[in-house]
Design an enzyme around this catalytic site. Structure first.
Site, PDB file in Angstrom:
ATOM      1  N   ASP A  16     -57.713  -2.254  19.549  1.00  0.00           N
ATOM      2  CA  ASP A  16     -56.581  -2.087  18.626  1.00  0.00           C
ATOM      3  C   ASP A  16     -57.002  -2.182  17.168  1.00  0.00           C
ATOM      4  O   ASP A  16     -56.711  -1.298  16.370  1.00  0.00           O
ATOM      5  CB  ASP A  16     -55.500  -3.151  18.892  1.00  0.00           C
ATOM      6  CG  ASP A  16     -54.738  -2.864  20.180  1.00  0.00           C
ATOM      7  OD1 ASP A  16     -54.635  -1.681  20.555  1.00  0.00           O
ATOM      8  OD2 ASP A  16     -54.246  -3.822  20.791  1.00  0.00           O
ATOM      9  N   ARG A  97     -52.957 -18.689  15.303  1.00  0.00           N
ATOM     10  CA  ARG A  97     -52.367 -17.703  14.382  1.00  0.00           C
ATOM     11  C   ARG A  97     -52.147 -18.218  12.967  1.00  0.00           C
ATOM     12  O   ARG A  97     -52.503 -17.530  12.004  1.00  0.00           O
ATOM     13  CB  ARG A  97     -51.055 -17.140  14.946  1.00  0.00           C
ATOM     14  CG  ARG A  97     -51.193 -16.358  16.255  1.00  0.00           C
ATOM     15  CD  ARG A  97     -52.410 -15.511  16.294  1.00  0.00           C
ATOM     16  NE  ARG A  97     -52.444 -14.621  17.457  1.00  0.00           N
ATOM     17  CZ  ARG A  97     -53.547 -14.061  17.915  1.00  0.00           C
ATOM     18  NH1 ARG A  97     -54.720 -14.304  17.341  1.00  0.00           N
ATOM     19  NH2 ARG A  97     -53.506 -13.261  18.956  1.00  0.00           N
ATOM     20  N   ASP A 126     -46.860 -12.944  18.479  1.00  0.00           N
ATOM     21  CA  ASP A 126     -47.896 -13.048  17.455  1.00  0.00           C
ATOM     22  C   ASP A 126     -47.504 -12.401  16.125  1.00  0.00           C
ATOM     23  O   ASP A 126     -47.827 -12.906  15.064  1.00  0.00           O
ATOM     24  CB  ASP A 126     -49.214 -12.472  17.976  1.00  0.00           C
ATOM     25  CG  ASP A 126     -49.870 -13.410  18.983  1.00  0.00           C
ATOM     26  OD1 ASP A 126     -49.666 -14.634  18.859  1.00  0.00           O
ATOM     27  OD2 ASP A 126     -50.566 -12.929  19.882  1.00  0.00           O
ATOM     28  N   SER A 178     -54.887  -7.755  28.701  1.00  0.00           N
ATOM     29  CA  SER A 178     -54.891  -8.050  27.278  1.00  0.00           C
ATOM     30  C   SER A 178     -55.260  -9.516  27.152  1.00  0.00           C
ATOM     31  O   SER A 178     -54.585 -10.392  27.690  1.00  0.00           O
ATOM     32  CB  SER A 178     -53.503  -7.791  26.704  1.00  0.00           C
ATOM     33  OG  SER A 178     -53.402  -8.457  25.465  1.00  0.00           O
TER      34      SER A 178
HETATM   35  N1  ARG Z   1     -47.882 -15.429  25.378  1.00  0.00           N
HETATM   36  C1  ARG Z   1     -48.879 -16.130  24.647  1.00  0.00           C
HETATM   37  C2  ARG Z   1     -48.351 -16.519  23.290  1.00  0.00           C
HETATM   38  O1  ARG Z   1     -47.410 -15.936  22.841  1.00  0.00           O
HETATM   39  C3  ARG Z   1     -50.172 -15.364  24.563  1.00  0.00           C
HETATM   40  C4  ARG Z   1     -50.184 -14.104  23.775  1.00  0.00           C
HETATM   41  C5  ARG Z   1     -51.596 -13.672  23.723  1.00  0.00           C
HETATM   42  N2  ARG Z   1     -51.880 -12.345  23.352  1.00  0.00           N
HETATM   43  C6  ARG Z   1     -52.653 -11.522  24.079  1.00  0.00           C
HETATM   44  N3  ARG Z   1     -53.124 -10.494  23.500  1.00  0.00           N
HETATM   45  N4  ARG Z   1     -52.935 -11.740  25.318  1.00  0.00           N
HETATM   46  O2  ARG Z   1     -48.869 -17.414  22.683  1.00  0.00           O
END
Ligand code: ARG
Length: 402
Positions: A16, A97, A126, A178
């Site tokens: 990405d 993050r 995110d 992912s």
């Molecule tokens: N659901 C989790 C969160 O919101 C993980 C998101 C992770 N992203 C990924 N690209 N797998 O913290």
């Protein structure tokens, strides 16, 4: 929006963000600078990511080791708070993050950039975490989220675009999952995991052994905490980053730290997720146990409320909020007593506490014992029960007549 001439992109080196890097240059005819944080995600060496960014057209590529800051300022506060989202998820992605964003904004300010950019989708948490944090630090900052607006509708189309523009990709871009990874844990979504009824295939786990194939002899650990912070493993002092790495290895070998859950995303979607967080699960288990030993009943029970709220704030991208800071002060106060050692047994996927001790232990064996060492005055119990149960006795008498 004024003309955008310089953009700082949060860059992981994956599909990405590699495509975004090129796409931003094309779409805005802008200069793109990348920023990559080392949070212990493993994989590509940072030098390689830098090289890759420059090859894909970045005019500058920042890479910064943030492992220590991540652990001291984000992971340990969350551990001390007992923050597990919906009681299960140790928040590895969510905690990373705000730190990445803080550094991203810093680079943007230093470079005099017009905008920052991230590679999050419009369906996830995110994007919220990045943007809420960025604005909390710099309310003026412009934020670009190409994945929410560009023309590609699948990974395949992105791969095609990458091929067309000579963007180099790794073999793992064929990966159906992912994955987001750092020291505190790995988050895995997509592919077969989208079927909430299907058991996660073995290949969805990156670092934890299948418990069925883990050693048939248990591994015992002694974890020492100082005011809620883990400081020693089996009597040996380790720097925090190292300690977490060691626990990830030990837990991983014993099949410990897999979490399979359906969680509530901030944007209203229920999502099936798989997490791997050996160190986080072991440390939360041990830390919670030490609190059971050292915190009085009222504080312990009220802290559960705080833990939930804290986890929710982190999950919802509100790390920079005043409430999170205020809760940290409460947690800090409670952790004065959370010093001691917890013995943990890792065995084929389970992580069980088998012993705990502390100089501040509130467990008084002379009160608890059923031997002749007992000092509890049993004759005081009837009076206590009489008064404690008085409201129930009173209402039973009054209502039975009616
Ligand atoms: N659901 C989790 C969160 O919101 C993980 C998101 C992770 N992203 C990924 N690209 N797998 O913290």
């Amino acid at each position: 929006m004024g003309k955008i001439k310089k953009i700082v992109l949060a860059y992981s080196g994956g599909l990405d963000t590699s495509v975004i890097l090129h796409w931003l240059r094309e779409k805005y005819k802008a200069e793109v600078i990348t920023f990559t944080a080392d949070l212990g995600q493993g994989g590509d060496k940072l030098e390689k990511i830098k090289e890759k960014a420059e090859k894909t057209g970045a005019t500058k590529a920042y890479v910064k080791d943030l492992k220590e800051e991540f652990v001291f300022e984000y992971v340990f506060p969350a551990l001390r708070a007992g923050a597990l989202y919906e009681g299960k998820y140790p928040l590895a992605t969510a905690l990373a993050r705000p730190l990445i964003t803080k550094e991203l904004v810093r680079v943007a300010e230093k470079e005099g950039a017009d905008a920052i950019a991230h590679g999050c989708t419009g369906k996830g948490n995110d994007q919220v975490r990045f943007e809420v944090t960025a604005r909390a630090i710099n309310p003026q900052i412009k934020i670009l989220a190409p994945v929410r607006e560009w023309e590609f509708t699948s990974r395949e189309e992105e791969i095609e675009y990458a091929a067309l523009h000579n963007i180099s990709l790794e073999a793992k871009e064929g990966c159906i999952y992912s994955i987001d990874r750092n020291l505190w844990g790995i988050s895995v979504e997509c592919g077969p995991l989208e079927d909430a009824w299907q058991e996660p295939p073995d290949d969805s786990f990156q670092i934890i052994k299948n418990p069925e194939k883990a050693p048939s002899k248990p591994t015992y650990l002694e974890i020492e905490f100082d005011r809620g912070v883990p400081v020693k493993l089996n009597g040996e002092k380790h720097p925090p980053v190292k300690l977490i790495q060691l626990l990830n290895e030990l837990g991983g070998q014993n099949g410990v730290g897999r979490v399979d859950m359906v969680e509530n995303r901030l944007v209203g979607i229920k999502s099936r997720e798989v997490y791997e967080a050996p160190a986080a699960i072991i440390l939360h288990t041990a830390h919670g146990e030490l609190e059971s030993l050292t915190l009085d009943k009222d504080v312990l029970q009220f802290k559960r409320v705080v833990s939930n709220k804290y986890a929710e704030l982190v999950y919802n991208g509100l790390w920079e909020s005043s409430l999170r800071e205020a809760l940290d002060k409460f947690v800090e106060e409670t952790q004065r007593w959370v010093t001691g050692v917890v013995k943990v047994k890792l065995f084929k996927g389970s992580c069980q506490v088998t012993g705990r001790k502390s100089p501040f232990s509130l467990y008084d064996v002379k009160l608890a014992t059923y031997t002749k060492e007992d000092v509890f005055d049993q004759k005081a119990a009837p009076g206590f029960i009489h008064i404690f149960g008085l409201p129930l006795t009173t209402s039973a008498k009054a209502r039975r007549k009616k």
